[in-house]
Design a protein around this motif. Structure first.
Motif, short mmCIF file in Angstrom:
data_model
loop_
_atom_site.label_atom_id
_atom_site.label_comp_id
_atom_site.label_asym_id
_atom_site.label_seq_id
_atom_site.Cartn_x
_atom_site.Cartn_y
_atom_site.Cartn_z
N ARG A 83 -11.24 4.32 -19.03
CA ARG A 83 -12.34 5.55 -18.41
C ARG A 83 -12.97 4.90 -18.24
O ARG A 83 -14.00 4.48 -17.70
CB ARG A 83 -11.97 7.11 -18.67
N ARG A 84 -13.98 4.54 -19.95
CA ARG A 84 -15.46 4.23 -20.07
C ARG A 84 -15.25 3.45 -21.19
O ARG A 84 -14.48 3.56 -21.84
CB ARG A 84 -15.72 5.95 -20.94
N SER A 85 -16.42 2.40 -21.33
CA SER A 85 -16.38 1.76 -21.63
C SER A 85 -17.85 1.06 -22.39
O SER A 85 -18.05 0.98 -21.33
CB SER A 85 -15.76 -0.18 -21.38
N LEU A 86 -17.81 1.66 -23.13
CA LEU A 86 -19.67 1.17 -24.36
C LEU A 86 -19.55 0.87 -25.30
O LEU A 86 -18.77 -0.41 -26.16
CB LEU A 86 -19.77 2.89 -24.82
N TRP A 87 -21.26 -0.31 -25.00
CA TRP A 87 -20.86 -0.94 -26.03
C TRP A 87 -22.24 -0.72 -26.79
O TRP A 87 -23.80 -0.33 -26.36
CB TRP A 87 -21.28 -2.51 -26.21
#
Length: 218
Positions: A83-87
């Motif tokens: 649903r979400r992708s963070l770095w």
């Protein structure tokens, strides 16, 4: 919050692929995926380049991936169904300072999957998987430090199989005592691995595994 941490003993051994495979097999959980990259001293977390900035300037940067068609690792998580992708990019030794920012970003998320070893210093995940590839003899100190906490090992089996003797300094009795879910290079997933993770998550209270800004013993 239910959390899965995927770590590994070295770079470029398939951690991202294993993580994407798990997300793909459990899309209904609406994952938030997080990749944590730690840079060496003298490198700016803002752009990953040698820096002349002060130690307090750009010690960490958290960005959200919006391109599901890209070739980056964070794009691959979206392609897999996250649903979400963070770095989170952090200078080495400053992950603690970045934890409050990460906590706020994940507030309200029910299922989070994180690619990192060092995050284990600040959380007790629902599941910790350690990816091992015997073709790579390097073993990062952070991976060695937390290997005993792994709920299961994910050996990468190549055409030559998997050889635990690649790391003679390891306690091979400890390796044998762990659950093993081998995956093939190129596939990086198995029904047995996905079922193992799914069963633990189903039995884990929602509150367990939350990211917390505190030190835990290895």
């Amino acid at each position: 919050m239910k959390t899965v941490v995927v770590g590994g003993h070295s770079r470029n051994i398939g951690k991202t692929s294993v993580m994407a495979g798990l997300i793909r097999s459990m899309k209904s959980r609406h994952w938030t995926a997080v990749k944590i990259t730690q840079y060496g001293h003298g490198v700016c977390s803002h752009d990953g380049q040698p820096c002349g900035c002060a130690p307090t300037e750009h010690p960490f940067v958290l960005t959200e991936e919006c391109d599901a068609k890209g070739r980056s690792d964070t794009s691959r998580f979206l392609q897999a169904g996250a649903r979400r992708s963070l770095w989170l990019r952090v200078r080495q030794g400053q992950l603690a300072e970045a934890m409050p920012l990460l906590e706020r970003a994940l507030a309200g998320d029910e299922c989070v999957m994180i690619e990192s070893n060092s995050i284990l210093q600040y959380m007790e995940p629902s599941v910790y998987l350690a990816v091992l590839d015997s073709r790579q003899t390097d073993f990062k100190p952070s991976a060695l430090k937390y290997l005993r906490r792994a709920d299961a090992l994910v050996p990468i089996a190549s055409g030559c199989g998997f050889n635990a003797q690649a790391w003679p300094a390891l306690d091979h009795r400890m390796l044998k005592s762990k659950k093993n879910f081998p995956v093939t290079a190129g596939g990086y997933s198995s029904r047995e691995l996905c079922q193992f993770v799914r069963q633990i998550l189903n039995a884990t209270p929602k509150e367990h595994g939350a990211v917390t800004h505190r030190n835990l013993k290895p």
